[in-house]
Design a protein around this motif. Structure first.
Motif, mmCIF file in Angstrom:
data_model
loop_
_atom_site.group_PDB
_atom_site.id
_atom_site.type_symbol
_atom_site.label_atom_id
_atom_site.label_comp_id
_atom_site.label_asym_id
_atom_site.label_seq_id
_atom_site.Cartn_x
_atom_site.Cartn_y
_atom_site.Cartn_z
ATOM 1 N N ILE A 20 -20.812 27.293 97.221
ATOM 2 C CA ILE A 20 -20.597 26.133 96.344
ATOM 3 C C ILE A 20 -19.630 25.129 96.980
ATOM 4 C CG2 ILE A 20 -21.212 27.421 94.274
ATOM 5 C CD1 ILE A 20 -18.290 27.450 93.500
ATOM 6 N N ILE A 25 -18.607 21.275 95.647
ATOM 7 C CA ILE A 25 -18.003 21.657 94.369
ATOM 8 C C ILE A 25 -16.767 22.484 94.682
ATOM 9 C CG2 ILE A 25 -18.325 22.950 92.232
ATOM 10 C CD1 ILE A 25 -21.320 22.140 92.479
ATOM 11 N N LEU A 73 -26.211 23.428 92.351
ATOM 12 C CA LEU A 73 -25.245 24.493 92.096
ATOM 13 C C LEU A 73 -25.950 25.805 91.782
ATOM 14 C CD1 LEU A 73 -22.418 25.628 91.649
ATOM 15 C CD2 LEU A 73 -22.528 24.746 89.308
ATOM 16 N N ALA A 76 -27.411 27.265 94.880
ATOM 17 C CA ALA A 76 -26.379 27.808 95.766
ATOM 18 C C ALA A 76 -25.891 29.166 95.268
ATOM 19 C CB ALA A 76 -25.203 26.837 95.873
ATOM 20 N N ILE A 77 -25.677 29.290 93.961
ATOM 21 C CA ILE A 77 -25.216 30.566 93.396
ATOM 22 C C ILE A 77 -26.270 31.648 93.595
ATOM 23 C CG2 ILE A 77 -24.607 31.783 91.268
ATOM 24 C CD1 ILE A 77 -23.362 29.120 90.292
#
Length: 112
Positions: A20, A25, A73, A76-77
């Protein structure tokens, strides 16, 4: 604004944090939690006695972001936390009505 909550395996925390950060982020909240789902726990041996462990250790991530960042996001997680085995976790996305930075009083997107 959205609040993204992810429940992941503890050993994947550093991988997720790096993933992230790479997409820009930089703020998240981490909580150690316990839970079970399809994984259903496991048995352990302690001093010769076998016992059932129903709740397994997990890590809960909470990230407040703007609407346009949600898809990147979540990708990515999922990409960083996935092992392909049962118990990898889940990601939840909620609407976030208001955010206020306590120090400055900035509100909503400015507070993120």
């Amino acid at each position: 604004m959205k609040l993204v909550t992810a429940i992941i395996k503890p050993f994947k925390l550093d991988d997720v944090r790096e993933a992230i950060s790479e997409i820009g982020i930089d703020g998240l909240t981490v909580t150690e939690v316990k839970g079970f789902g399809r994984q259903k726990g496991h048995t352990e041996l302690y001093r010769g006695a076998e016992y059932q462990v129903d709740f397994l250790p997990k890590v809960k991530l909470e990230i407040a972001i703007n609407d346009d960042q949600v898809e990147r996001l979540v990708e990515a997680i999922v990409g960083a936390a996935k092992t392909g085995k049962i118990g990898d976790g889940k990601v939840f996305v909620y609407d976030l009505e208001q955010a206020v930075r306590i120090r400055t009083g900035e509100a909503d997107a400015d507070a993120l």
